[in-house]
Motif scaffolding. Sequence first.
Motif, PDB file in Angstrom:
ATOM      1  N   TYR A 271      45.048  40.694  46.668  1.00 27.98           N
ATOM      2  CA  TYR A 271      45.967  41.801  46.925  1.00 27.98           C
ATOM      3  C   TYR A 271      45.245  42.981  47.589  1.00 27.98           C
ATOM      4  O   TYR A 271      45.733  44.113  47.562  1.00 27.98           O
ATOM      5  CB  TYR A 271      46.682  42.216  45.626  1.00 27.98           C
ATOM      6  CG  TYR A 271      47.736  41.209  45.239  1.00 27.98           C
ATOM      7  CD1 TYR A 271      48.965  41.181  45.896  1.00 27.98           C
ATOM      8  CD2 TYR A 271      47.494  40.255  44.259  1.00 27.98           C
ATOM      9  CE1 TYR A 271      49.928  40.236  45.563  1.00 27.98           C
ATOM     10  CE2 TYR A 271      48.451  39.303  43.916  1.00 27.98           C
ATOM     11  CZ  TYR A 271      49.666  39.298  44.584  1.00 27.98           C
ATOM     12  OH  TYR A 271      50.621  38.353  44.267  1.00 27.98           O
ATOM     13  N   GLU A 272      44.076  42.677  48.139  1.00 30.49           N
ATOM     14  CA  GLU A 272      43.319  43.627  48.959  1.00 30.49           C
ATOM     15  C   GLU A 272      42.989  44.935  48.258  1.00 30.49           C
ATOM     16  O   GLU A 272      43.116  46.015  48.812  1.00 30.49           O
ATOM     17  CB  GLU A 272      44.075  43.907  50.281  1.00 30.49           C
ATOM     18  CG  GLU A 272      44.241  42.647  51.101  1.00 30.49           C
ATOM     19  CD  GLU A 272      45.152  42.839  52.313  1.00 30.49           C
ATOM     20  OE1 GLU A 272      45.826  43.889  52.398  1.00 30.49           O
ATOM     21  OE2 GLU A 272      45.185  41.931  53.152  1.00 30.49           O
ATOM     22  N   GLU A 273      42.636  44.799  46.985  1.00 27.80           N
ATOM     23  CA  GLU A 273      42.265  46.015  46.259  1.00 27.80           C
ATOM     24  C   GLU A 273      40.825  45.953  45.748  1.00 27.80           C
ATOM     25  O   GLU A 273      40.419  46.821  44.977  1.00 27.80           O
ATOM     26  CB  GLU A 273      43.219  46.231  45.074  1.00 27.80           C
ATOM     27  CG  GLU A 273      44.589  46.752  45.469  1.00 27.80           C
ATOM     28  CD  GLU A 273      45.361  47.286  44.274  1.00 27.80           C
ATOM     29  OE1 GLU A 273      44.833  48.129  43.521  1.00 27.80           O
ATOM     30  OE2 GLU A 273      46.511  46.850  44.083  1.00 27.80           O
ATOM     31  N   LEU A 274      40.102  44.926  46.161  1.00 24.43           N
ATOM     32  CA  LEU A 274      38.740  44.802  45.633  1.00 24.43           C
ATOM     33  C   LEU A 274      37.772  45.661  46.445  1.00 24.43           C
ATOM     34  O   LEU A 274      37.809  45.654  47.667  1.00 24.43           O
ATOM     35  CB  LEU A 274      38.296  43.330  45.661  1.00 24.43           C
ATOM     36  CG  LEU A 274      37.135  42.980  44.726  1.00 24.43           C
ATOM     37  CD1 LEU A 274      37.516  43.195  43.265  1.00 24.43           C
ATOM     38  CD2 LEU A 274      36.675  41.539  44.941  1.00 24.43           C
ATOM     39  N   GLU A 275      36.927  46.376  45.742  1.00 28.14           N
ATOM     40  CA  GLU A 275      35.977  47.243  46.433  1.00 28.14           C
ATOM     41  C   GLU A 275      34.821  46.421  47.015  1.00 28.14           C
ATOM     42  O   GLU A 275      34.521  45.319  46.534  1.00 28.14           O
ATOM     43  CB  GLU A 275      35.445  48.293  45.463  1.00 28.14           C
ATOM     44  CG  GLU A 275      36.491  49.374  45.207  1.00 28.14           C
ATOM     45  CD  GLU A 275      36.164  50.239  44.006  1.00 28.14           C
ATOM     46  OE1 GLU A 275      34.990  50.221  43.566  1.00 28.14           O
ATOM     47  OE2 GLU A 275      37.084  50.904  43.527  1.00 28.14           O
ATOM     48  N   ALA A 276      34.180  47.005  48.013  1.00 30.63           N
ATOM     49  CA  ALA A 276      33.169  46.289  48.786  1.00 30.63           C
ATOM     50  C   ALA A 276      32.077  45.666  47.909  1.00 30.63           C
ATOM     51  O   ALA A 276      31.732  44.489  48.081  1.00 30.63           O
ATOM     52  CB  ALA A 276      32.546  47.236  49.808  1.00 30.63           C
ATOM     53  N   GLU A 277      31.580  46.431  46.958  1.00 25.32           N
ATOM     54  CA  GLU A 277      30.503  45.935  46.087  1.00 25.32           C
ATOM     55  C   GLU A 277      30.946  44.682  45.334  1.00 25.32           C
ATOM     56  O   GLU A 277      30.275  43.652  45.336  1.00 25.32           O
ATOM     57  CB  GLU A 277      30.126  47.017  45.054  1.00 25.32           C
ATOM     58  CG  GLU A 277      28.967  47.925  45.405  1.00 25.32           C
ATOM     59  CD  GLU A 277      27.778  47.216  46.052  1.00 25.32           C
ATOM     60  OE1 GLU A 277      27.036  46.535  45.309  1.00 25.32           O
ATOM     61  OE2 GLU A 277      27.585  47.358  47.267  1.00 25.32           O
ATOM     62  N   ALA A 278      32.100  44.824  44.693  1.00 23.54           N
ATOM     63  CA  ALA A 278      32.632  43.722  43.887  1.00 23.54           C
ATOM     64  C   ALA A 278      32.926  42.509  44.764  1.00 23.54           C
ATOM     65  O   ALA A 278      32.771  41.361  44.337  1.00 23.54           O
ATOM     66  CB  ALA A 278      33.905  44.179  43.172  1.00 23.54           C
ATOM     67  N   LYS A 279      33.337  42.786  45.977  1.00 31.57           N
ATOM     68  CA  LYS A 279      33.663  41.723  46.910  1.00 31.57           C
ATOM     69  C   LYS A 279      32.426  40.865  47.192  1.00 31.57           C
ATOM     70  O   LYS A 279      32.493  39.638  47.211  1.00 31.57           O
ATOM     71  CB  LYS A 279      34.159  42.367  48.218  1.00 31.57           C
ATOM     72  CG  LYS A 279      35.147  41.525  48.982  1.00 31.57           C
ATOM     73  CD  LYS A 279      35.828  42.391  50.019  1.00 31.57           C
ATOM     74  CE  LYS A 279      36.584  41.572  51.027  1.00 31.57           C
ATOM     75  NZ  LYS A 279      37.403  42.415  51.906  1.00 31.57           N
ATOM     76  N   LYS A 280      31.321  41.557  47.355  1.00 34.03           N
ATOM     77  CA  LYS A 280      30.066  40.847  47.635  1.00 34.03           C
ATOM     78  C   LYS A 280      29.709  39.899  46.496  1.00 34.03           C
ATOM     79  O   LYS A 280      29.363  38.738  46.714  1.00 34.03           O
ATOM     80  CB  LYS A 280      28.923  41.856  47.843  1.00 34.03           C
ATOM     81  CG  LYS A 280      28.755  42.240  49.302  1.00 34.03           C
ATOM     82  CD  LYS A 280      27.533  43.148  49.436  1.00 34.03           C
ATOM     83  CE  LYS A 280      27.669  44.035  50.669  1.00 34.03           C
ATOM     84  NZ  LYS A 280      26.777  45.205  50.567  1.00 34.03           N
ATOM     85  N   SER A 281      29.807  40.417  45.268  1.00 35.85           N
ATOM     86  CA  SER A 281      29.398  39.562  44.149  1.00 35.85           C
ATOM     87  C   SER A 281      30.392  38.423  43.944  1.00 35.85           C
ATOM     88  O   SER A 281      30.019  37.323  43.532  1.00 35.85           O
ATOM     89  CB  SER A 281      29.210  40.386  42.872  1.00 35.85           C
ATOM     90  OG  SER A 281      30.445  40.701  42.322  1.00 35.85           O
ATOM     91  N   LEU A 282      31.667  38.671  44.284  1.00 33.38           N
ATOM     92  CA  LEU A 282      32.658  37.594  44.201  1.00 33.38           C
ATOM     93  C   LEU A 282      32.339  36.498  45.207  1.00 33.38           C
ATOM     94  O   LEU A 282      32.340  35.304  44.882  1.00 33.38           O
ATOM     95  CB  LEU A 282      34.077  38.144  44.438  1.00 33.38           C
ATOM     96  CG  LEU A 282      35.181  37.087  44.536  1.00 33.38           C
ATOM     97  CD1 LEU A 282      35.308  36.305  43.226  1.00 33.38           C
ATOM     98  CD2 LEU A 282      36.524  37.726  44.882  1.00 33.38           C
ATOM     99  N   GLU A 283      32.028  36.915  46.433  1.00 31.20           N
ATOM    100  CA  GLU A 283      31.700  35.937  47.473  1.00 31.20           C
ATOM    101  C   GLU A 283      30.502  35.087  47.059  1.00 31.20           C
ATOM    102  O   GLU A 283      30.493  33.859  47.252  1.00 31.20           O
ATOM    103  CB  GLU A 283      31.435  36.653  48.809  1.00 31.20           C
ATOM    104  CG  GLU A 283      32.733  36.860  49.588  1.00 31.20           C
ATOM    105  CD  GLU A 283      32.601  37.918  50.687  1.00 31.20           C
ATOM    106  OE1 GLU A 283      31.460  38.316  51.006  1.00 31.20           O
ATOM    107  OE2 GLU A 283      33.657  38.335  51.199  1.00 31.20           O
ATOM    108  N   ALA A 284      29.513  35.749  46.467  1.00 28.42           N
ATOM    109  CA  ALA A 284      28.323  35.023  46.007  1.00 28.42           C
ATOM    110  C   ALA A 284      28.718  33.981  44.956  1.00 28.42           C
ATOM    111  O   ALA A 284      28.247  32.839  44.989  1.00 28.42           O
ATOM    112  CB  ALA A 284      27.314  36.011  45.440  1.00 28.42           C
ATOM    113  N   HIS A 285      29.628  34.395  44.049  1.00 28.00           N
ATOM    114  CA  HIS A 285      30.042  33.448  42.998  1.00 28.00           C
ATOM    115  C   HIS A 285      30.815  32.261  43.599  1.00 28.00           C
ATOM    116  O   HIS A 285      30.597  31.106  43.210  1.00 28.00           O
ATOM    117  CB  HIS A 285      30.907  34.157  41.952  1.00 28.00           C
ATOM    118  CG  HIS A 285      31.392  33.239  40.873  1.00 28.00           C
ATOM    119  ND1 HIS A 285      30.578  32.795  39.848  1.00 28.00           N
ATOM    120  CD2 HIS A 285      32.604  32.644  40.680  1.00 28.00           C
ATOM    121  CE1 HIS A 285      31.261  31.981  39.059  1.00 28.00           C
ATOM    122  NE2 HIS A 285      32.508  31.878  39.550  1.00 28.00           N
TER     123      HIS A 285
END
Lengths: 235, 189
Positions: free
Chosen positions: A15-29
């Motif tokens: 829903y396009e509400e994830l902040e950049a930092e969190a996005k990075k760690s999500l992508e890594a996961h």
Amino acid sequence: MDCRFFREQIIVENYEELEAEAKKSLEAHLQTCRECTQFQVNLNETQQTLDQWEEVDRPIDIEALHKAIQPKPLSWWARSPAWRWLSWGVAACLILVISLSALAWIGVDIKWEDRGLTLRIGQETVPEITAQELVRLLQAERHATQVEIVKQLQGALDEFSEQLQVHLDERQKQTNAQLTLIYQGLQSQRVQDLELIRQELQQLAGATEAEFLETQRAFEFILASHVSEIQEDIK
Amino acid sequence: MEKSDEALMLQLQTGDLLSFDTLVKRWEKPLLNYCYRMVNDLPLAEDLRQEVFLRIYKSAKTYRPTAQFSTWMYRIATNLCLDTLTKQQRRKEMPIDTYLDSESEGFDERLIDPSNPPHAVVIRKETESRVRSALACLPEDQRVVITLRHYNGMKFHEIAAIVERPISTVKSRMTAGMERLSRMLSKQE
Ligand SMILES: [Zn+2]
């Protein structure tokens, strides 16, 4: 961090509400976790399926809305006391029934005769039946003006109240204190009810004819049904 | 420049009915769709929308511009929808199949046109029907969050303000609800 946490992040991301930092760690996961990757695929599908329930568009009836927000002239219910009569009438009649039962209990002889209800204490007879009288008044006095009927009703109510008080006074010495207390409780309730009805009667005098007849019918109906109930009780 | 909802509310507080009309025009569609998705009954949703606007008008004086208008409006709508649902107790008493039977409506003739072949319409209506049933089967607190986020485009922090719960609660309801929907909607395929 566990998958549970990342699933929530995936939803926030979708829903396009994830902040950049969190996005990075999500992508890594997601690089390392097949289950979460599959979860995201499923989520995308679910979101697309949800979109199949399309929006509807029905313009609001703005005139109806305007009407609804206008300060209303008092509705029939608010102006007519009929509905309050209904409840108070029932309350009053209930008290009538209870009072008569109480009277019978404390030794007043109550009989239903041709003329109506008769109360007898020893040799003394009080040939008066208030409920019956009220019905008679309502039925026979149709030609009288509303104000007159109201006055007669008030009078009848007063009389009924007084009668019960007289009987109480007469019997007080011979009955025990507990019964007196019960009766006094009934009586004070009845006085309150009578007062409410009296206030309604005042308003009723100023009612339109239709409202008056409506109320009258309601009251007649209540009284008639309760009189017949009293009749049954006494038998 | 368009006036903000909050500015319109302040004007309404001074008795300006035109500003109320502007708010109604602006929000009638999102509000109808929100109620519709909450109660799954279009005529009822229309009544609820009307009632929400009435309540907004009546309680305009208590509105403070510190609160976002849409948050305030959706809170009123949510409470009303939940009250209505509690009264109906539909979700708990009706299994999904019954829901499908009673709620599926005839196809809208207007949707059938040459560029939109009938079978596509049928499939779309079937999917819509499944979505409606699935949403109706969700616990209400999850349905509120999903409807506000997915269909009404409210942000998570705004939903938190509407339902007066921490944002973490909103997100976990959203997650639980979406997982449930995924299961329900894929199972039926
Ligand atoms: Zn994972």
